[in-house]
Design a protein around this motif. Structure first.
Motif, short mmCIF file in Angstrom:
data_model
loop_
_atom_site.label_atom_id
_atom_site.label_comp_id
_atom_site.label_asym_id
_atom_site.label_seq_id
_atom_site.Cartn_x
_atom_site.Cartn_y
_atom_site.Cartn_z
N ASN A 131 0.83 -1.20 0.00
CA ASN A 131 0.00 0.00 0.00
C ASN A 131 0.87 1.25 0.00
N HIS A 133 1.16 5.06 1.28
CA HIS A 133 0.61 5.93 2.33
C HIS A 133 1.31 7.29 2.31
N ASP A 144 -5.13 11.55 5.87
CA ASP A 144 -4.37 10.34 5.56
C ASP A 144 -4.81 9.81 4.20
N THR A 146 -4.33 6.68 1.43
CA THR A 146 -3.82 5.34 1.15
C THR A 146 -4.29 4.93 -0.25
N TYR A 216 -5.90 -1.21 7.56
CA TYR A 216 -5.68 0.10 6.96
C TYR A 216 -5.05 1.08 7.94
N TYR A 217 -5.03 0.71 9.23
CA TYR A 217 -4.45 1.56 10.26
C TYR A 217 -4.04 0.66 11.42
N LEU A 406 -9.36 9.11 6.56
CA LEU A 406 -8.37 8.24 5.91
C LEU A 406 -8.94 7.79 4.56
#
Length: 492
Positions: A131, A133, A144, A146, A216-217, A406
């Motif tokens: 991914n 970021h 954020d 992604t 994802y976090y 995000l």
């Protein structure tokens, strides 16, 4: 090399605490059987020193090259998960360890379970590393961003198998059901042999904690109902969310909305998402403070945030539940034609809430994000949904994670952004048609560019601006006067 790889996997399993040295012969024999190997040579050319995911990849490559399994995505996933299941304790043992650690501290318990989920390869760390970021500055603060590269592509044979699948299997009923724990998987359904869940009683029901395979976090977790039932936001939702953070004060927890368009990807199983992460929304400033007249002990405000968000705080859970339920009940029947908001079309409801709970300075806090899913001819995907001018970046529903700031953007953007970089460097004259206007605007705004780092910084900034617009489109109140009218309704 297969024996060296197996020894390496066993050694890593011992190092990270998945198994004890006393388990070594047992686990060795289980893995050998899965690979159709009859014995482990007394001597090998050593032990492969690598990470668990990398060692698994080597072992699966051996299995396909030696016709242990077909070289098909699902077969490889099933064997990989089944091998790691040999290293993971049974659910009752995992739960007992979790509860013992919880008695010392909730964080110790979740730390243990998170590491277990990574070490067992249930959380797909190798894929997650792909991914992209970065943080982007917007008028609402840093967002954020992604670009999701972790979802594996299916090979042609896998696609063919799924297309030829004739029978329907109603087990498990969905990807979140508790019956997924330990399920081997099948064509078109993911392998879950190494999957474990933790029982968490909430408000006279059994709920279960697990981590997302594609986090994802930090500590991206899912709390799911034991019963397979549709998502529903109501008073009990607020009770469960606040009870959860009382049990796990180091986590936040939130829920997707319960209506199509404004809801998440899974609406047929009641569930929430939690974790240990400060999203951009967490630090959003106050745009408007107000009083809820029937709840004098509740601190209430509207956030400076692109989606209309009411933040409530209290020292106690029960008054906060009552105040949140009042906001939800009022909102569900609220219409404001000037703001394009209608609560119903005939019997079809349009208003709901995305709620998020956390502890802050020893106070219970609830963010209530007002959502509406009405569509029109002009906006067939939703009035309060990303509009057509940002679809080249984000067209999908805005769920809980994006609500909090995000962005989860599609994988196609990686290659498309590379083309835009070439365009800004005058190395090509065109980009994907849906990006053309955006690329030309950037060229017009920034002039001649030759520095690649500068271009990358510009693209990150511009993606942040686009994402802020995406969230702004999903916000129900565009100006403060519209918000104030709703607050007046709350206090009638």
């Amino acid at each position: 090399m297969i024996y060296s790889d197996i020894r390496g996997l066993l050694q890593k399993g011992i190092e990270v605490g998945l198994i004890d040295t006393a388990d070594q012969n047992y686990v060795t024999n289980q893995v050998l059987a899965l690979l159709h190997l009859e014995s482990m040579p007394a001597t090998t050319e050593g032990t492969t020193d690598d990470s668990i995911p990398n060692l698994l990849d080597k072992i699966i490559a051996y299995a396909t090259e030696n016709n242990v399994i077909d070289n098909v995505f699902d077969d490889k996933e099933i064997l990989s998960a089944t091998i790691m299941n040999c290293f993971v304790e049974r659910p009752s043992v995992i739960n007992a360890i979790f509860q013992k650690k919880y008695s010392n501290s909730p964080k110790n318990a979740t730390d243990y379970f998170y590491e277990l989920s990574k070490n067992s390869n249930y959380i797909q760390m190798n894929r997650i590393k792909k991914n992209i970021h970065f943080k982007a500055t917007t008028i609402y603060g840093e967002m954020d961003i992604t670009i999701n590269m972790s979802k594996p592509e299916k090979d042609p044979e896998q696609i063919k198998r799924e297309s030829e699948l004739k029978h329907d299997v109603d087990y498990p009923k969905c990807l979140l059901c508790i019956e997924n724990e330990g399920y081997a998987g099948r064509t078109g359904y993911p392998a879950r042999a190494n999957h474990r869940i933790i029982q968490v009683p909430l408000v006279n029901e059994n709920w279960y904690l697990q981590y997302s395979p594609y986090v994802y976090y930090n500590e991206h977790s899912i709390l799911l109902a034991e019963e397979h039932r549709d998502m529903k936001i109501g008073k009990d939702t607020f009770k469960r969310l606040l009870t959860f953070i009382e049990k796990f004060p180091h986590y936040f927890i939130g829920s997707n909305a319960d209506l199509p368009i404004v809801g998440g990807s899974i609406l047929n199983h009641d569930h929430y998402q939690a974790g240990s992460y400060n999203f951009p929304m967490t630090t959003a400033t106050t745009a408007l403070s107000f009083t809820l007249e029937n709840f004098p002990n509740i601190t209430a405000s509207v956030l400076e945030w692109p989606l209309t968000t009411i933040r409530l705080q209290s020292d106690e859970i029960e008054p906060l539940i009552q105040a949140a339920d009042h906001v939800l009940t009022t909102w569900k029947s609220y219409s404001d034609e000037e703001a394009d908001i209608r609560a119903f079309s005939n019997e079809t409801p349009h208003n709901t809430i995305t709620p998020i709970a956390r502890m802050r300075a020893n106070k219970f806090e609830l963010d209530l994000v007002l959502r509406n899913n009405r569509t029109t001819e002009e906006h067939p995907l939703g009035i309060f949904h990303p509009h057509a001018d940002v679809h080249h970046i984000k067209k999908e529903n805005i769920g809980l994670i994006e609500v909090m700031g995000l962005a989860v953007l599609p994988a196609r953007l990686k290659d498309e952004l590379a083309e835009i970089k070439k365009f800004l460097l005058d190395q090509t004259t065109s980009v994907a048609p849906y990006h053309q206007q955006w690329a030309e605007q950037m060229k017009g705004n920034y002039g001649e560019l030759s520095n690649l780092e500068q271009i990358e910084s510009i693209l990150e900034k511009e993606l942040g601006i686009k994402f802020a617009k995406v969230l702004g489109d999903a916000g129900v109140f565009k100006v403060q006067s519209e918000c104030e009218r709703f607050i007046q309704t709350l206090n009638r």
